[in-house]
Design a protein around this motif. Structure first.
Motif, PDB file in Angstrom:
ATOM      1  N   MET A   1       0.817  -1.190   0.000  1.00 28.40           N
ATOM      2  CA  MET A   1       0.000   0.000   0.000  1.00 28.40           C
ATOM      3  C   MET A   1       0.866   1.261   0.000  1.00 28.40           C
ATOM      4  O   MET A   1       0.522   2.240  -0.632  1.00 28.40           O
ATOM      5  N   ARG A   2       1.993   1.211   0.702  1.00 33.66           N
ATOM      6  CA  ARG A   2       2.877   2.371   0.748  1.00 33.66           C
ATOM      7  C   ARG A   2       3.460   2.678  -0.635  1.00 33.66           C
ATOM      8  O   ARG A   2       3.620   3.845  -0.994  1.00 33.66           O
ATOM      9  N   ARG A   3       3.766   1.649  -1.423  1.00 39.33           N
ATOM     10  CA  ARG A   3       4.307   1.878  -2.773  1.00 39.33           C
ATOM     11  C   ARG A   3       3.281   2.571  -3.653  1.00 39.33           C
ATOM     12  O   ARG A   3       3.622   3.495  -4.409  1.00 39.33           O
ATOM     13  N   ALA A   4       2.023   2.149  -3.556  1.00 42.29           N
ATOM     14  CA  ALA A   4       0.961   2.785  -4.336  1.00 42.29           C
ATOM     15  C   ALA A   4       0.778   4.237  -3.898  1.00 42.29           C
ATOM     16  O   ALA A   4       0.622   5.138  -4.734  1.00 42.29           O
ATOM     17  N   ALA A   5       0.814   4.476  -2.591  1.00 42.32           N
ATOM     18  CA  ALA A   5       0.668   5.832  -2.067  1.00 42.32           C
ATOM     19  C   ALA A   5       1.815   6.725  -2.547  1.00 42.32           C
ATOM     20  O   ALA A   5       1.591   7.878  -2.936  1.00 42.32           O
ATOM     21  N   THR A   6       3.023   6.197  -2.533  1.00 43.55           N
ATOM     22  CA  THR A   6       4.178   6.976  -2.998  1.00 43.55           C
ATOM     23  C   THR A   6       4.070   7.261  -4.493  1.00 43.55           C
ATOM     24  O   THR A   6       4.367   8.379  -4.942  1.00 43.55           O
ATOM     25  N   PHE A   7       3.619   6.290  -5.266  1.00 41.92           N
ATOM     26  CA  PHE A   7       3.419   6.485  -6.708  1.00 41.92           C
ATOM     27  C   PHE A   7       2.426   7.624  -6.955  1.00 41.92           C
ATOM     28  O   PHE A   7       2.658   8.496  -7.792  1.00 41.92           O
ATOM     29  N   ILE A   8       1.339   7.618  -6.203  1.00 40.38           N
ATOM     30  CA  ILE A   8       0.321   8.663  -6.344  1.00 40.38           C
ATOM     31  C   ILE A   8       0.863   9.997  -5.833  1.00 40.38           C
ATOM     32  O   ILE A   8       0.735  11.027  -6.503  1.00 40.38           O
ATOM     33  N   ALA A   9       1.461  10.001  -4.652  1.00 35.37           N
ATOM     34  CA  ALA A   9       1.943  11.240  -4.032  1.00 35.37           C
ATOM     35  C   ALA A   9       2.996  11.940  -4.885  1.00 35.37           C
ATOM     36  O   ALA A   9       3.057  13.168  -4.916  1.00 35.37           O
ATOM     37  N   THR A  10       3.811  11.163  -5.586  1.00 39.38           N
ATOM     38  CA  THR A  10       4.855  11.748  -6.437  1.00 39.38           C
ATOM     39  C   THR A  10       4.383  11.938  -7.880  1.00 39.38           C
ATOM     40  O   THR A  10       5.185  12.328  -8.737  1.00 39.38           O
ATOM     41  N   VAL A  11       3.113  11.693  -8.139  1.00 42.63           N
ATOM     42  CA  VAL A  11       2.530  11.773  -9.481  1.00 42.63           C
ATOM     43  C   VAL A  11       3.401  10.986 -10.466  1.00 42.63           C
ATOM     44  O   VAL A  11       4.012  11.527 -11.378  1.00 42.63           O
ATOM     45  N   ALA A  12       3.459   9.699 -10.196  1.00 41.59           N
ATOM     46  CA  ALA A  12       4.186   8.745 -11.043  1.00 41.59           C
ATOM     47  C   ALA A  12       5.673   9.086 -11.161  1.00 41.59           C
ATOM     48  O   ALA A  12       6.298   8.819 -12.185  1.00 41.59           O
ATOM     49  N   GLY A  13       6.228   9.686 -10.113  1.00 39.42           N
ATOM     50  CA  GLY A  13       7.659   9.988 -10.103  1.00 39.42           C
ATOM     51  C   GLY A  13       8.013  11.403 -10.510  1.00 39.42           C
ATOM     52  O   GLY A  13       9.183  11.794 -10.416  1.00 39.42           O
ATOM     53  N   ALA A  14       7.059  12.206 -10.936  1.00 39.21           N
ATOM     54  CA  ALA A  14       7.357  13.588 -11.338  1.00 39.21           C
ATOM     55  C   ALA A  14       7.955  14.385 -10.182  1.00 39.21           C
ATOM     56  O   ALA A  14       8.749  15.308 -10.397  1.00 39.21           O
ATOM     57  N   GLY A  15       7.621  14.021  -8.958  1.00 36.55           N
ATOM     58  CA  GLY A  15       8.141  14.725  -7.796  1.00 36.55           C
ATOM     59  C   GLY A  15       9.627  14.535  -7.564  1.00 36.55           C
ATOM     60  O   GLY A  15      10.229  15.232  -6.760  1.00 36.55           O
ATOM     61  N   TYR A  16      10.223  13.576  -8.274  1.00 33.29           N
ATOM     62  CA  TYR A  16      11.661  13.348  -8.138  1.00 33.29           C
ATOM     63  C   TYR A  16      12.465  14.192  -9.130  1.00 33.29           C
ATOM     64  O   TYR A  16      13.692  14.175  -9.091  1.00 33.29           O
ATOM     65  N   LEU A  17      11.790  14.903 -10.032  1.00 29.15           N
ATOM     66  CA  LEU A  17      12.493  15.766 -10.988  1.00 29.15           C
ATOM     67  C   LEU A  17      13.070  16.968 -10.249  1.00 29.15           C
ATOM     68  O   LEU A  17      12.454  17.525  -9.354  1.00 29.15           O
ATOM     69  N   ARG A  18      14.272  17.356 -10.627  1.00 29.56           N
ATOM     70  CA  ARG A  18      14.959  18.478  -9.998  1.00 29.56           C
ATOM     71  C   ARG A  18      15.468  19.416 -11.078  1.00 29.56           C
ATOM     72  O   ARG A  18      15.749  18.976 -12.173  1.00 29.56           O
ATOM     73  N   PRO A  19      15.640  20.671 -10.796  1.00 28.97           N
ATOM     74  CA  PRO A  19      15.273  21.360  -9.564  1.00 28.97           C
ATOM     75  C   PRO A  19      13.774  21.687  -9.551  1.00 28.97           C
ATOM     76  O   PRO A  19      13.073  21.469 -10.535  1.00 28.97           O
ATOM     77  N   ALA A  20      13.312  22.226  -8.464  1.00 32.52           N
ATOM     78  CA  ALA A  20      11.944  22.721  -8.289  1.00 32.52           C
ATOM     79  C   ALA A  20      10.880  21.659  -8.570  1.00 32.52           C
ATOM     80  O   ALA A  20      10.087  21.790  -9.491  1.00 32.52           O
ATOM     81  N   PRO A  21      10.824  20.597  -7.761  1.00 29.95           N
ATOM     82  CA  PRO A  21       9.846  19.542  -8.003  1.00 29.95           C
ATOM     83  C   PRO A  21       8.400  20.024  -7.976  1.00 29.95           C
ATOM     84  O   PRO A  21       7.561  19.482  -8.709  1.00 29.95           O
ATOM     85  N   GLY A  22       8.081  21.043  -7.189  1.00 30.02           N
ATOM     86  CA  GLY A  22       6.717  21.573  -7.183  1.00 30.02           C
ATOM     87  C   GLY A  22       6.332  22.171  -8.518  1.00 30.02           C
ATOM     88  O   GLY A  22       5.211  22.001  -8.996  1.00 30.02           O
ATOM     89  N   SER A  73       9.607  17.427  -0.522  1.00 30.76           N
ATOM     90  CA  SER A  73       9.478  18.068  -1.831  1.00 30.76           C
ATOM     91  C   SER A  73       9.027  17.120  -2.927  1.00 30.76           C
ATOM     92  O   SER A  73       8.445  17.557  -3.921  1.00 30.76           O
ATOM     93  N   GLU A  74       9.262  15.815  -2.770  1.00 29.62           N
ATOM     94  CA  GLU A  74       8.856  14.891  -3.830  1.00 29.62           C
ATOM     95  C   GLU A  74       7.349  14.650  -3.876  1.00 29.62           C
ATOM     96  O   GLU A  74       6.829  14.146  -4.872  1.00 29.62           O
ATOM     97  N   ILE A  75       6.631  15.029  -2.840  1.00 26.75           N
ATOM     98  CA  ILE A  75       5.171  14.917  -2.874  1.00 26.75           C
ATOM     99  C   ILE A  75       4.628  16.087  -3.685  1.00 26.75           C
ATOM    100  O   ILE A  75       4.741  17.244  -3.276  1.00 26.75           O
ATOM    101  N   VAL A  76       4.046  15.776  -4.841  1.00 29.12           N
ATOM    102  CA  VAL A  76       3.529  16.813  -5.735  1.00 29.12           C
ATOM    103  C   VAL A  76       2.070  16.580  -6.135  1.00 29.12           C
ATOM    104  O   VAL A  76       1.544  17.309  -6.972  1.00 29.12           O
ATOM    105  N   ILE A  77       1.412  15.602  -5.520  1.00 30.96           N
ATOM    106  CA  ILE A  77      -0.011  15.407  -5.810  1.00 30.96           C
ATOM    107  C   ILE A  77      -0.793  16.651  -5.389  1.00 30.96           C
ATOM    108  O   ILE A  77      -1.813  16.989  -5.990  1.00 30.96           O
ATOM    109  N   ASP A  78      -0.295  17.365  -4.381  1.00 34.62           N
ATOM    110  CA  ASP A  78      -0.944  18.600  -3.962  1.00 34.62           C
ATOM    111  C   ASP A  78      -0.844  19.674  -5.044  1.00 34.62           C
ATOM    112  O   ASP A  78      -1.788  20.422  -5.277  1.00 34.62           O
ATOM    113  N   GLU A  79       0.287  19.707  -5.754  1.00 34.12           N
ATOM    114  CA  GLU A  79       0.425  20.638  -6.874  1.00 34.12           C
ATOM    115  C   GLU A  79      -0.542  20.272  -7.996  1.00 34.12           C
ATOM    116  O   GLU A  79      -1.149  21.146  -8.610  1.00 34.12           O
TER     117      GLU A  79
END
Length: 166
Positions: A1-22, A73-79
């Motif tokens: 469940m945590r892996r699915a939550a992380t996938f969603i929270a990071t919008v399929a990994g977009a939150g790991y993009l740098r700089p400025a993940p938001g 910063s990697e959580i971008v589902i809020d964005e």
């Protein structure tokens, strides 16, 4: 469940993009909103926005459970949720008046710029929500920033189309 939550929270990994993940999260949200709108028009993007808020709250809570940083910063589902809220007024106008969504491109630009401005500077209630220090606050500050950006976009459209006659 945590892996699915992380996938969603990071919008399929977009939150790991740098700089400025938001900013990356907001940028990735734009084409996703367009696709959802094209598939199901305004009713689907409105429902998807509500779902993104609810699922984002859950995913953020699961992802940050037990962590010291309540808003990494990697959580971008809020964005994504906030950016979609900022786009709702222009997507409603496109739907209601049978205008191609991309024809309203100045609104897409203003919704993006205003959302990032409000999300970064966190004036008034946006800052209050951010200071909550929990998953709801992570989502809520971007929801409020999205509302501010949506209202700002409507004001700019009113100026451009009403006062300036464009």
């Amino acid at each position: 469940m945590r892996r699915a939550a992380t996938f969603i929270a990071t919008v399929a990994g977009a939150g790991y993009l740098r700089p400025a993940p938001g900013t990356w999260g907001s940028a990735v949200s734009l084409p996703l909103a367009y696709v959802v709108f094209q598939i199901g028009s305004f009713p689907l993007i409105a429902a998807a926005t509500v779902a993104a808020c609810a699922i984002g709250w859950w995913a953020t809570a699961v992802t940050t459970r037990g962590a010291e940083d309540h808003d990494p910063s990697e959580i971008v589902i809020d964005e994504l949720a906030g950016q979609w809220i900022a786009l709702l007024p222009l997507l409603y106008a496109a739907w209601a008046h049978d205008i191609p969504a991309l024809a309203l491109y100045p609104g897409w630009i203003s919704a993006f710029v205003l959302f990032r401005l409000f999300d970064i500077t966190k004036p008034g209630p946006i800052g209050w929500a951010d200071r909550r220090g929990d998953a709801l606050g992570v989502m809520l500050d971007d929801v409020v920033a999205g509302v501010f950006a949506g209202v700002g976009t409507m004001i700019l459209a009113g100026i451009a189309h009403g006062l300036m006659g464009l």
